[in-house]
Design an enzyme around this catalytic site. Structure first.
Site, PDB file in Angstrom:
ATOM      1  N   ARG A  16     -40.565  16.447   1.616  1.00  0.00           N
ATOM      2  CA  ARG A  16     -39.973  17.529   2.393  1.00  0.00           C
ATOM      3  C   ARG A  16     -38.632  17.099   2.999  1.00  0.00           C
ATOM      4  O   ARG A  16     -37.639  17.810   2.953  1.00  0.00           O
ATOM      5  CB  ARG A  16     -40.981  17.896   3.485  1.00  0.00           C
ATOM      6  N   ARG A  61     -48.027   8.540   2.505  1.00  0.00           N
ATOM      7  CA  ARG A  61     -46.704   9.070   2.845  1.00  0.00           C
ATOM      8  C   ARG A  61     -46.385   8.862   4.317  1.00  0.00           C
ATOM      9  O   ARG A  61     -45.214   8.791   4.690  1.00  0.00           O
ATOM     10  CB  ARG A  61     -46.641  10.575   2.535  1.00  0.00           C
ATOM     11  N   LYS A  67     -42.444   8.365  11.668  1.00  0.00           N
ATOM     12  CA  LYS A  67     -42.089   8.857  10.318  1.00  0.00           C
ATOM     13  C   LYS A  67     -41.031   9.939  10.389  1.00  0.00           C
ATOM     14  O   LYS A  67     -40.016   9.880   9.689  1.00  0.00           O
ATOM     15  CB  LYS A  67     -43.339   9.400   9.637  1.00  0.00           C
ATOM     16  N   ASN A  68     -41.266  10.938  11.225  1.00  0.00           N
ATOM     17  CA  ASN A  68     -40.367  12.094  11.210  1.00  0.00           C
ATOM     18  C   ASN A  68     -38.979  11.778  11.771  1.00  0.00           C
ATOM     19  O   ASN A  68     -38.010  12.471  11.458  1.00  0.00           O
ATOM     20  CB  ASN A  68     -41.000  13.280  11.950  1.00  0.00           C
ATOM     21  N   CYS A  75     -45.811  18.126   1.791  1.00  0.00           N
ATOM     22  CA  CYS A  75     -47.188  18.605   1.927  1.00  0.00           C
ATOM     23  C   CYS A  75     -47.243  20.112   1.763  1.00  0.00           C
ATOM     24  O   CYS A  75     -46.419  20.835   2.305  1.00  0.00           O
ATOM     25  CB  CYS A  75     -47.735  18.217   3.292  1.00  0.00           C
ATOM     26  N   ARG A 131     -42.943  27.268   3.844  1.00  0.00           N
ATOM     27  CA  ARG A 131     -41.910  26.321   4.270  1.00  0.00           C
ATOM     28  C   ARG A 131     -40.528  26.573   3.663  1.00  0.00           C
ATOM     29  O   ARG A 131     -39.973  25.724   2.958  1.00  0.00           O
ATOM     30  CB  ARG A 131     -42.362  24.881   4.021  1.00  0.00           C
ATOM     31  N   PRO A 132     -39.968  27.762   3.897  1.00  0.00           N
ATOM     32  CA  PRO A 132     -38.614  28.029   3.397  1.00  0.00           C
ATOM     33  C   PRO A 132     -37.578  27.175   4.145  1.00  0.00           C
ATOM     34  O   PRO A 132     -37.890  26.582   5.187  1.00  0.00           O
ATOM     35  CB  PRO A 132     -38.409  29.511   3.717  1.00  0.00           C
ATOM     36  N   ILE A 133     -36.340  27.130   3.618  1.00  0.00           N
ATOM     37  CA  ILE A 133     -35.278  26.398   4.328  1.00  0.00           C
ATOM     38  C   ILE A 133     -34.114  27.347   4.636  1.00  0.00           C
ATOM     39  O   ILE A 133     -32.963  26.924   4.715  1.00  0.00           O
ATOM     40  CB  ILE A 133     -34.811  25.132   3.571  1.00  0.00           C
ATOM     41  N   ASP A 134     -34.439  28.622   4.824  1.00  0.00           N
ATOM     42  CA  ASP A 134     -33.386  29.608   5.070  1.00  0.00           C
ATOM     43  C   ASP A 134     -32.580  29.296   6.335  1.00  0.00           C
ATOM     44  O   ASP A 134     -31.372  29.563   6.385  1.00  0.00           O
ATOM     45  CB  ASP A 134     -33.995  31.025   5.158  1.00  0.00           C
ATOM     46  N   GLN A 135     -33.203  28.722   7.348  1.00  0.00           N
ATOM     47  CA  GLN A 135     -32.474  28.427   8.592  1.00  0.00           C
ATOM     48  C   GLN A 135     -31.508  27.253   8.413  1.00  0.00           C
ATOM     49  O   GLN A 135     -30.457  27.211   9.042  1.00  0.00           O
ATOM     50  CB  GLN A 135     -33.452  28.134   9.742  1.00  0.00           C
ATOM     51  N   ASP A 193     -49.263  18.926  13.672  1.00  0.00           N
ATOM     52  CA  ASP A 193     -49.649  17.749  12.883  1.00  0.00           C
ATOM     53  C   ASP A 193     -50.929  17.093  13.403  1.00  0.00           C
ATOM     54  O   ASP A 193     -51.519  16.264  12.703  1.00  0.00           O
ATOM     55  CB  ASP A 193     -48.523  16.696  12.900  1.00  0.00           C
ATOM     56  N   ILE A 245     -47.959  27.565  13.593  1.00  0.00           N
ATOM     57  CA  ILE A 245     -46.711  27.083  12.977  1.00  0.00           C
ATOM     58  C   ILE A 245     -46.723  27.273  11.450  1.00  0.00           C
ATOM     59  O   ILE A 245     -45.764  27.785  10.885  1.00  0.00           O
ATOM     60  CB  ILE A 245     -46.474  25.583  13.304  1.00  0.00           C
TER      61      ILE A 245
HETATM   62  C1  UD1 Z   1     -41.387  19.186  10.686  1.00  0.00           C
HETATM   63  C2  UD1 Z   1     -42.176  17.917  10.533  1.00  0.00           C
HETATM   64  C3  UD1 Z   1     -43.647  18.214  10.302  1.00  0.00           C
HETATM   65  C4  UD1 Z   1     -44.170  19.129  11.384  1.00  0.00           C
HETATM   66  C5  UD1 Z   1     -43.271  20.337  11.587  1.00  0.00           C
HETATM   67  C6  UD1 Z   1     -43.659  21.172  12.782  1.00  0.00           C
HETATM   68  C7  UD1 Z   1     -40.532  16.439   9.599  1.00  0.00           C
HETATM   69  C8  UD1 Z   1     -40.037  15.706   8.406  1.00  0.00           C
HETATM   70  N1  UD1 Z   1     -41.623  17.185   9.409  1.00  0.00           N
HETATM   71  O1  UD1 Z   1     -41.517  19.906   9.460  1.00  0.00           O
HETATM   72  O2  UD1 Z   1     -44.363  16.995  10.311  1.00  0.00           O
HETATM   73  O3  UD1 Z   1     -45.453  19.588  11.015  1.00  0.00           O
HETATM   74  O4  UD1 Z   1     -41.914  19.929  11.781  1.00  0.00           O
HETATM   75  O5  UD1 Z   1     -43.652  20.396  13.939  1.00  0.00           O
HETATM   76  O6  UD1 Z   1     -40.004  16.313  10.687  1.00  0.00           O
HETATM   77  N2  UD1 Z   1     -39.277  27.723   8.774  1.00  0.00           N
HETATM   78  C9  UD1 Z   1     -38.638  28.798   8.199  1.00  0.00           C
HETATM   79  N3  UD1 Z   1     -37.354  28.623   7.752  1.00  0.00           N
HETATM   80  C10 UD1 Z   1     -36.703  27.441   7.849  1.00  0.00           C
HETATM   81  C11 UD1 Z   1     -37.364  26.346   8.438  1.00  0.00           C
HETATM   82  C12 UD1 Z   1     -38.650  26.524   8.896  1.00  0.00           C
HETATM   83  O7  UD1 Z   1     -39.207  29.868   8.080  1.00  0.00           O
HETATM   84  O8  UD1 Z   1     -35.540  27.359   7.416  1.00  0.00           O
HETATM   85  C13 UD1 Z   1     -40.647  27.885   9.282  1.00  0.00           C
HETATM   86  C14 UD1 Z   1     -41.644  26.989   8.533  1.00  0.00           C
HETATM   87  O9  UD1 Z   1     -42.114  27.609   7.354  1.00  0.00           O
HETATM   88  C15 UD1 Z   1     -42.712  26.807   9.568  1.00  0.00           C
HETATM   89  C16 UD1 Z   1     -41.934  26.797  10.879  1.00  0.00           C
HETATM   90  O10 UD1 Z   1     -40.685  27.430  10.610  1.00  0.00           O
HETATM   91  O11 UD1 Z   1     -43.594  27.901   9.555  1.00  0.00           O
HETATM   92  C17 UD1 Z   1     -41.671  25.416  11.455  1.00  0.00           C
HETATM   93  O12 UD1 Z   1     -41.104  24.590  10.450  1.00  0.00           O
HETATM   94  P1  UD1 Z   1     -40.190  23.327  10.792  1.00  0.00           P
HETATM   95  O13 UD1 Z   1     -40.172  23.076  12.251  1.00  0.00           O
HETATM   96  O14 UD1 Z   1     -38.889  23.503  10.092  1.00  0.00           O
HETATM   97  O15 UD1 Z   1     -41.013  22.176  10.096  1.00  0.00           O
HETATM   98  P2  UD1 Z   1     -40.505  21.088   9.118  1.00  0.00           P
HETATM   99  O16 UD1 Z   1     -39.122  20.647   9.478  1.00  0.00           O
HETATM  100  O17 UD1 Z   1     -40.804  21.512   7.722  1.00  0.00           O
END
Ligand code: UD1
Length: 413
Positions: free
Chosen positions: A95, A386, A24-25, A119, A124-128, A293, A315
């Site tokens: 997501r 999903r 999936k991912n 989920c 789960r911010p996207i700042d990075q 996961d 995480i």
């Molecule tokens: C992806 C996977 C999800 C898995 C997760 C961790 C997909 C579609 N989903 O989710 O199944 O559980 O990796 O292995 O591949 N974070 C920030 N800022 C950011 C991005 C992330 O603070 O810009 C934080 C998140 O809140 C979280 C941590 O970093 O606490 C890891 O998140 P991330 O690895 O980005 O997970 P996802 O890509 O959301």
């Protein structure tokens, strides 16, 4: 509207062979990545799951010609895309719609995106992701009232980006955009998950130059054009782990096909059985550590261990929503600060009416239902759809008593 749920009569040992679907991912990143090509791409080993169907719908809405009618194979012709606006409710439902940002910026230099949902397992911010896109030269504005992101770039230019934390999504997203940036991009402190490597392999098949995926540093030499290709997605590491845990939880004997065993080492190391599961301590970590996961499915298995286990979730800050439901089945679990769960093994679980709060919580409850005495009804199964292809059919083929039931939504079932 129909309400659907899984009804499980627990206590059956799983036996037989199950074939794992495409990851999936990886799929949810590779489908948007196909936008970067100037030609058609043919993707194989894609799972028929809701998130893939949603992406198929979104790409079609943008004007791409997408055909997902032949088995696990999807044909994507992105050359007909006429819009870079992804302000549709479907984008906010999942997501991974965030990958449209990197792909659209790379290909067209612009994207308007309804901010992603998915989920509910933490902030789960996207700042990075945004930090990376800005570093490449994109201007990003967020309309917080409407929850929409606007991105524009006259030109993307390669640069060095150090991520503040390891993020799977940010690593892949910035990698997509950088493939068509001018010059060299160096990404440091990146995620090393198998699907990061899979996306890099796909990009390289399209003519990109991505080196180092699977290590801490990825180097991308941007190319002005990428071409079409055929590519088969890797098997799903998390689906594999779910069936491994389900087999162990029912003292079963299951052959799991279409697996990459090295992806499963962290899980294999923790699945130890005698008469009952042996208690273990688990800390979720980025790959190659124990995947977050799988902590939820693993917790179901540990509810009947011969002693106390601990699960430390590092995480996500809100990934214990399944605990309340497992307790309703007789599990003895305490949670501290939403980060540390102590699971005291009980002799057996009993059936209950329970509800999935997210995708992997759903998998956890299904496993608990397979282990329990009596009947378990798991509702809210849209989350499970999903990410798990034909879950009930695959489990039934292994001897589980599981049916998908439905009723009109009014009234109580
Ligand atoms: C992806 C996977 C999800 C898995 C997760 C961790 C997909 C579609 N989903 O989710 O199944 O559980 O990796 O292995 O591949 N974070 C920030 N800022 C950011 C991005 C992330 O603070 O810009 C934080 C998140 O809140 C979280 C941590 O970093 O606490 C890891 O998140 P991330 O690895 O980005 O997970 P996802 O890509 O959301």
């Amino acid at each position: 509207m129909q309400k659907q749920w899984y009804s499980i009569s627990g206590g059956n040992r799983l036996e037989g062979t199950v074939t794992i679907s495409g990851a999936k991912n990886a799929a949810v990143a590779i489908i948007p990545a196909a936008i970067l090509a100037g030609e058609c791409c043919i993707l194989e080993n894609l799972p028929h799951i809701q998130d893939v169907n949603t992406l198929e719908f979104i790409l079609s809405q943008l004007g791409a010609a997408v055909d997902f009618t032949t088995g696990d194979c999807m044909r994507i012709d992105p050359t007909r895309i006429t819009s870079t606006s992804v302000i549709v409710p479907e984008a906010a439902q999942m997501r991974a719609s965030y990958y449209l940002l990197g792909a659209m910026l790379g290909r067209y230099g612009e994207c308007d995106l309804a901010l992603p949902g998915g989920c509910v397992i933490g902030a789960r911010p996207i700042d990075q992701h945004i930090k990376g896109m800005r570093a490449l030269g994109a201007e990003i504005d967020i309309d917080e009232e409407r929850n929409i992101l606007h991105a524009r770039a006259k030109k993307l230019v390669g640069t060095e980006i150090f991520f503040d934390m390891v993020s799977v999504g940010a690593t892949i997203n910035v990698m997509l955009a950088a493939c068509r940036a001018e010059g060299l991009t160096v990404l440091a402190n990146v995620a090393k998950e198998p699907h990061v490597v899979d996306v890099a392999n796909f990009l390289n098949m399209m003519g990109a130059s991505v080196k180092g995926a699977g290590t801490d540093v990825i180097r991308i030499n941007g190319r002005p054009d990428l071409h079409g290709c055929g590519y088969a997605v890797i098997p799903d590491q998390i689906e594999t782990g779910t069936y491994m845990i389900a087999a162990a939880a029912t003292q079963g004997d299951v052959i799991i096909k279409n697996v990459i065993p090295t992806h499963m080492e962290a899980v294999s190391a923790k699945l130890m059985m005698e008469e009952r599961p042996r208690p273990v301590n688990i800390k979720t970590l980025v790959y190659p550590g124990f995947p977050t996961d799988l902590q939820q499915p693993m917790m179901a298995y540990l509810t009947t261990a011969s002693g106390q286990s601990t699960i430390h979730e590092t995480i996500f800050e809100n990934r214990f929503n399944h605990v309340r439901e497992l307790r309703r089945m007789g599990a003895s679990i305490s949670v501290k600060d939403n980060r540390l769960a102590r699971i005291k093994g009980v002799q057996a679980l009993h059936g209950a009416d329970i509800s999935a709060s997210d995708l992997r919580a759903g998998a956890s409850l299904i496993i608990a239902g397979l282990m329990a005495r009596g009947t378990t009804n798991v509702s809210n199964i849209g989350y499970i759809d999903r990410g798990y292809e034909c879950l009930d059919q695959k489990l039934s083929a292994l001897g589980a008593k599981i049916s998908r039931l439905s009723k009109q939504a009014q009234g109580r079932r």
